[in-house]
Every structure is written in structure tokens, then in C-alpha cells.
Design an enzyme around this catalytic site. Sequence first.
Site, PDB file in Angstrom:
ATOM      1  N   CYS A  32      13.839  11.065   6.505  1.00  0.00           N
ATOM      2  CA  CYS A  32      13.753  10.684   7.918  1.00  0.00           C
ATOM      3  C   CYS A  32      15.071  10.919   8.637  1.00  0.00           C
ATOM      4  CB  CYS A  32      13.349   9.224   8.018  1.00  0.00           C
ATOM      5  SG  CYS A  32      14.391   8.153   7.033  1.00  0.00           S
ATOM      6  N   LYS A  69       0.885  -1.181   0.000  1.00  0.00           N
ATOM      7  CA  LYS A  69       0.000   0.000   0.000  1.00  0.00           C
ATOM      8  C   LYS A  69       0.917   1.225   0.000  1.00  0.00           C
ATOM      9  CE  LYS A  69      -1.819   3.097   1.948  1.00  0.00           C
ATOM     10  NZ  LYS A  69      -1.628   4.515   1.555  1.00  0.00           N
ATOM     11  N   GLU A  87       9.789   1.688  10.544  1.00  0.00           N
ATOM     12  CA  GLU A  87      10.841   2.666  10.226  1.00  0.00           C
ATOM     13  C   GLU A  87      10.174   4.017  10.301  1.00  0.00           C
ATOM     14  OE1 GLU A  87      14.037   2.117   9.543  1.00  0.00           O
ATOM     15  OE2 GLU A  87      13.960  -0.064   9.551  1.00  0.00           O
ATOM     16  N   GLU A 119       9.269  16.668  14.379  1.00  0.00           N
ATOM     17  CA  GLU A 119       9.870  16.557  13.045  1.00  0.00           C
ATOM     18  C   GLU A 119       9.188  17.566  12.103  1.00  0.00           C
ATOM     19  OE1 GLU A 119       8.878  12.883  11.107  1.00  0.00           O
ATOM     20  OE2 GLU A 119      10.900  12.665  10.293  1.00  0.00           O
TER      21      GLU A 119
HETATM   22  P1  NAD Z   1       2.526   8.868   7.163  1.00  0.00           P
HETATM   23  O1  NAD Z   1       2.769   8.160   8.435  1.00  0.00           O
HETATM   24  O2  NAD Z   1       1.524   9.945   7.135  1.00  0.00           O
HETATM   25  O3  NAD Z   1       2.082   7.835   6.016  1.00  0.00           O
HETATM   26  C1  NAD Z   1       2.878   6.718   5.663  1.00  0.00           C
HETATM   27  C2  NAD Z   1       2.011   5.665   5.002  1.00  0.00           C
HETATM   28  O4  NAD Z   1       1.059   5.196   5.965  1.00  0.00           O
HETATM   29  C3  NAD Z   1       1.175   6.157   3.811  1.00  0.00           C
HETATM   30  O5  NAD Z   1       1.097   5.130   2.860  1.00  0.00           O
HETATM   31  C4  NAD Z   1      -0.188   6.405   4.437  1.00  0.00           C
HETATM   32  O6  NAD Z   1      -1.266   6.320   3.513  1.00  0.00           O
HETATM   33  C5  NAD Z   1      -0.257   5.266   5.436  1.00  0.00           C
HETATM   34  N1  NAD Z   1      -1.173   5.482   6.568  1.00  0.00           N
HETATM   35  C6  NAD Z   1      -1.620   6.649   7.074  1.00  0.00           C
HETATM   36  N2  NAD Z   1      -2.462   6.418   8.109  1.00  0.00           N
HETATM   37  C7  NAD Z   1      -2.530   5.071   8.260  1.00  0.00           C
HETATM   38  C8  NAD Z   1      -3.203   4.215   9.164  1.00  0.00           C
HETATM   39  N3  NAD Z   1      -3.997   4.694  10.119  1.00  0.00           N
HETATM   40  N4  NAD Z   1      -3.025   2.886   9.055  1.00  0.00           N
HETATM   41  C9  NAD Z   1      -2.206   2.380   8.102  1.00  0.00           C
HETATM   42  N5  NAD Z   1      -1.559   3.137   7.198  1.00  0.00           N
HETATM   43  C10 NAD Z   1      -1.702   4.476   7.283  1.00  0.00           C
HETATM   44  O7  NAD Z   1       3.961   9.382   6.677  1.00  0.00           O
HETATM   45  P2  NAD Z   1       4.314  10.251   5.394  1.00  0.00           P
HETATM   46  O8  NAD Z   1       3.886  11.654   5.652  1.00  0.00           O
HETATM   47  O9  NAD Z   1       3.869   9.550   4.153  1.00  0.00           O
HETATM   48  O10 NAD Z   1       5.928  10.155   5.394  1.00  0.00           O
HETATM   49  C11 NAD Z   1       6.717  10.958   6.156  1.00  0.00           C
HETATM   50  C12 NAD Z   1       7.136  10.273   7.444  1.00  0.00           C
HETATM   51  O11 NAD Z   1       7.803   9.049   7.145  1.00  0.00           O
HETATM   52  C13 NAD Z   1       8.128  11.091   8.243  1.00  0.00           C
HETATM   53  O12 NAD Z   1       7.791  11.008   9.601  1.00  0.00           O
HETATM   54  C14 NAD Z   1       9.441  10.389   7.980  1.00  0.00           C
HETATM   55  O13 NAD Z   1      10.426  10.582   8.969  1.00  0.00           O
HETATM   56  C15 NAD Z   1       9.017   8.965   7.887  1.00  0.00           C
HETATM   57  N6  NAD Z   1      10.008   8.166   7.168  1.00  0.00           N
HETATM   58  C16 NAD Z   1      10.779   7.275   7.872  1.00  0.00           C
HETATM   59  C17 NAD Z   1      11.775   6.552   7.204  1.00  0.00           C
HETATM   60  C18 NAD Z   1      12.668   5.570   7.940  1.00  0.00           C
HETATM   61  O14 NAD Z   1      13.320   4.765   7.283  1.00  0.00           O
HETATM   62  N7  NAD Z   1      12.746   5.623   9.249  1.00  0.00           N
HETATM   63  C19 NAD Z   1      11.960   6.723   5.830  1.00  0.00           C
HETATM   64  C20 NAD Z   1      11.153   7.631   5.161  1.00  0.00           C
HETATM   65  C21 NAD Z   1      10.167   8.343   5.838  1.00  0.00           C
END
Ligand code: NAD
Length: 502
Positions: free
Chosen positions: A303, A195, A269, A404
Site C-alpha cells: 500500500c 476474515k 487502512e 493504484e
Molecule cells: P480487497 O479490498 O480486494 O480485499 C481485502 C479484503 O476484503 C479481502 O479479505 C476480501 O475478501 C475482503 N472483501 C472484498 N470485498 C468485500 C466486501 N464487499 N465486504 C467485505 N469484505 C470484502 O484488497 P486486496 O486486493 O486483498 O488488497 C490490496 C489492497 O489493499 C490495495 O488497495 C492495497 O493498497 C490495500 N492495502 C492497504 C494497506 C494499508 O495499511 N493501508 C495495507 C495493505 C494493503
Amino acid sequence: MTDQSHDPESVKRRHREAAARVVPVTEGQFIDGSWQPSESARTLDVSDPTTGERLCSIDAGTSEDIDSAVDAAATAFCERWRDTSPAERSEMLTEVADRVEADAEAFATLETLDNGKPIHESCADIDSVVETFRSFARLQEEIQGLARRSPTSFGATVWEPYGVAGLITPWNFPLSIAAVKVAPALAAGNTVVLKPAEQACLSVLKFADLVEDVFPPGTFNVVTGTGTDAGEPLTKHPEIGKLSFTGSSAVGRQVMANAAKHITDVTLELGGKNPLIVFSDVDVEETAETVAHAIFFNGGECCTAGSRVFVHEDVQDAFVTELSRIADGLTIGDPLLPDTDIGAKVSADQVARVESYLTLTERTGGTVHVGGMPLDETLVESGCFVRPQLVTNLEHNSRAVQEEVFGPVQQIFAWSSFEDVITLANDVNYGLAAGVFTNDLGNVQRAVRDLEAGYVWVNQYHTNAVGLPTGGYKQSGIGREGGMESLREYTQIKSIDIAFDP
Ligand code: NAD
């Protein structure tokens, strides 16, 4: 000579031409080896953040689509995939790498149209996708268990796949983060339901299109849609053997709570608010270049972005002057053109999020230096752009520092005592990455020992030349990704103890 102008009309023309060439025409969810419309019959519009123009629409998946995809993946696992040999899987993963490599330019262009990131960064992302599939094609043949014997029995361990892996990915590195999950999950013998993030998933759909005939039907499935409608049902599905999520810590917490219902194994992650410690013995110019890259790479949407910088007070003034000079020289413009350093944010929501932190920063007494060199003011004013910023004079316990921001914003603090700087560096809920800059081995040893972070760079940043695993301490996550550690995340160990025939 092709037009290289950054004015809005030229940019729109260039983006429309590129979109006509690379935006995938296939519509629907990729389930059981074919494209199917979502049960919801609803769609979500996808727009180009640089121009604001609509690119296409994607299906708004729901729990019915997740059910179909998980059913297909479970059947494929039992009937076909778990009985493939490592050599067969290796051949398929290599074929994927070859196909992506052959189409790399189109993938990179699509990533830039959909996400807004500069084209040179999209090219590097796609190179990493190719390398990821190649490396797991090789690595999975090296999975090795234990073999033991006693006077009465012979024992061994085998690493077995979980079955269906549910993978959820963010928008900041759409295809490369998907690859870091899909390649090891398949390599280890699982089937997959992916997803991707609704804000930027076109490269994942193009990928599904490209590899359609590589894997047996049902082995690799993609369901698009929002986090609530499509992501959440995946995290609650009883047939999912393994969940792997990359995204914010807030959503990661919900994913883990949902996974608990069926005791599903989970890799998380999550976010970071990463400290960089600069000692007084550094070459200021050289180090400032690396420290600036730590935050401005990918527009700060990373991240591991180096968002909190602690500079020794002896070099603080010179360092901030140098950082400001670098920030001022960063070009902001059309991400499809090679001279752009900072492209567009993925969406207006993301711009609003970064700006809300800037308002908070100013309200709490922070001093903001706004940098950047717009290549066309009208374009930057009209699209989803945020200029690079350096912030000083903030209290470390303020919200803007603790949370963040996920944008091109670097917060800078002066320090004088090593104990104090380590305390501040660790004084956030996150623990993803950190950086140390010094020419003194003793400083390196003490800082590396005391920093609470899953990855510590020394005198460099955002490099991963030696293929080390990544992952977070504290609220930055659970588990590790990269190399054999990824294969461990997608397998469970079975111990087999065979009695000798008496
Ligand atoms: P997000 O948490 O808003 O969304 C991530 C994914 O989760 C998307 O596909 C979203 O549709 C899905 N999602 C949202 N709500 C959900 C729920 N209730 N249940 C299941 N899935 C759900 O994050 P984002 O804004 O897409 O990405 C940015 C974040 O990701 C930042 O916090 C960044 O630090 C983190 N990130 C971490 C890493 C790592 O390796 N640690 C790498 C890249 C990004």
C-alpha cells in the site's frame, strides 16, 4: 548441495516438497476453539502462483459461519475474556510470539508458496509478526486513563474494549497484517473474528492451528471465504462492536457504508499512490537504490509503494539511467530460492490487473522501460510473473497515474518548481505515504509541511524502525495502526464521575 535451479520442473519439485512439509492439514473454519466445516459445505481451491499447482482447498464461508463465529466471540467476551487481567493477556500474547518464532521457517515457506513473495521477504514478515505480539504484550499494560477531582466529586476515565472485533485483511502481507489487528484487539480486551483474504490465507490458518490452546475458546475465530460471501456479512453484523479493514479503497467504501447501518466504529487502512520527491542535491546512485526499493519491494504489492517519483529536472536523466540499471539487474525466479528479488504475483487476476494498466499506459503515450533478469525464461513465461517496469512521459491526470496499479511499476516525472511538484504530489485521491530525498533541511521542512500523507519518510523508505503509527489521509483511510494508536482504535473511553459522600 541442494538444487538451486529455476527451471519449471525443478521449481515444481521443490514446491511440492515444501508444500508437503508446511501446508496445514487441518480443514474448516476455526470457531469457538475448534475446527468446523463451513455451513455451505463448499470449498475454494488454493493454488501456488509460482507453479500453478493446487496446494489445498479452504472452506467457502458464508453468513451462517460468520453468525456462529460472532456468537462464539460474543459469549467468550462476556463469560471469559473481558475479565482477564492485563498480566494474563500479556502472558498469552507472549506465548503466541514464542510459538510463531519457533516455527518461523515453516510460516515463511508457507507464505511464499501461497503468496509468491520472495522467501527473504516472507522471513521479514514473520519476524514482524513475532515483534507485533511481543510489543502488544508489553504495551497493553501501559493503557492509562485520566484521574480528576473537584470539591464535590472524583472522576476517572477507563479504556474499555468494544466486545467483538471484526477484522478483514488483504493478501499482500497475509499474516503480518492480520497480526497488526489481532494482537492489539485481543490485548485491549476484545474477542476477534478474522476474515483473511481468500487469495492467500494459509498462514492465518496455520496460525490458528498453532495457537488453538492458547486463548479460551471463542476468543479468536477465523472464517475463510470470499469478500462477498464471508466479508460482507461480518461488516453488517449487529453484534460487531468494532470493524477494522485493510484493503482497497473501493471495498473500504462498502465496508464503511455497511458499518453505518449499526453505527459500528470502523478503522480503514486503504490504498495509496505514493509520491517520492527527489531534489537536485542528492547522491543519485544512493537515492536511486532507495527509490527503486520503494516500488520493487514485495513486487510493488504494498500500500505504501513509492509508485510516483518526481525527480528534479537537473538530475532527471542521470536518475532514470540509474533506476533503469537497477531494474535491469533485478532477478525474477523461484521465490523459494534466496537469489530471487521478484517472485510471483498472487494470482492470474492480479497479473491481468497490472497488465491492463500497462496497456492503458501505452495507449496514453507513456514510455515503458521493461527491466528484470529472468533466472529461467520458461518459468517466468508460464507462472504469474510481472517484470519490473519504469514509465516516463505520462500525463499526471491520466488514469494509470491516478489509480493504484499494485505491481512493480514506477511512474517518473520531471519537476522544476517546488510549488508545482507539491501540487502534483498531492493531486490524487490517496494520501497514505510519501518520500522526500534531499540534503537540505529547508527542503525537508517545506515538503513535510505541504505533503498530504499519513507517513512521510525522509532520505529512506519502507523503514519503520521507531514504531510510528501508520494510516492514511484522504481516501487512504481512517484511523491509525501501530503502538498505542492501535490500542486506542480497539477501545472506547468511559468517564466515571463519583460524588463524594456529603
Ligand atoms: P480487497 O479490498 O480486494 O480485499 C481485502 C479484503 O476484503 C479481502 O479479505 C476480501 O475478501 C475482503 N472483501 C472484498 N470485498 C468485500 C466486501 N464487499 N465486504 C467485505 N469484505 C470484502 O484488497 P486486496 O486486493 O486483498 O488488497 C490490496 C489492497 O489493499 C490495495 O488497495 C492495497 O493498497 C490495500 N492495502 C492497504 C494497506 C494499508 O495499511 N493501508 C495495507 C495493505 C494493503
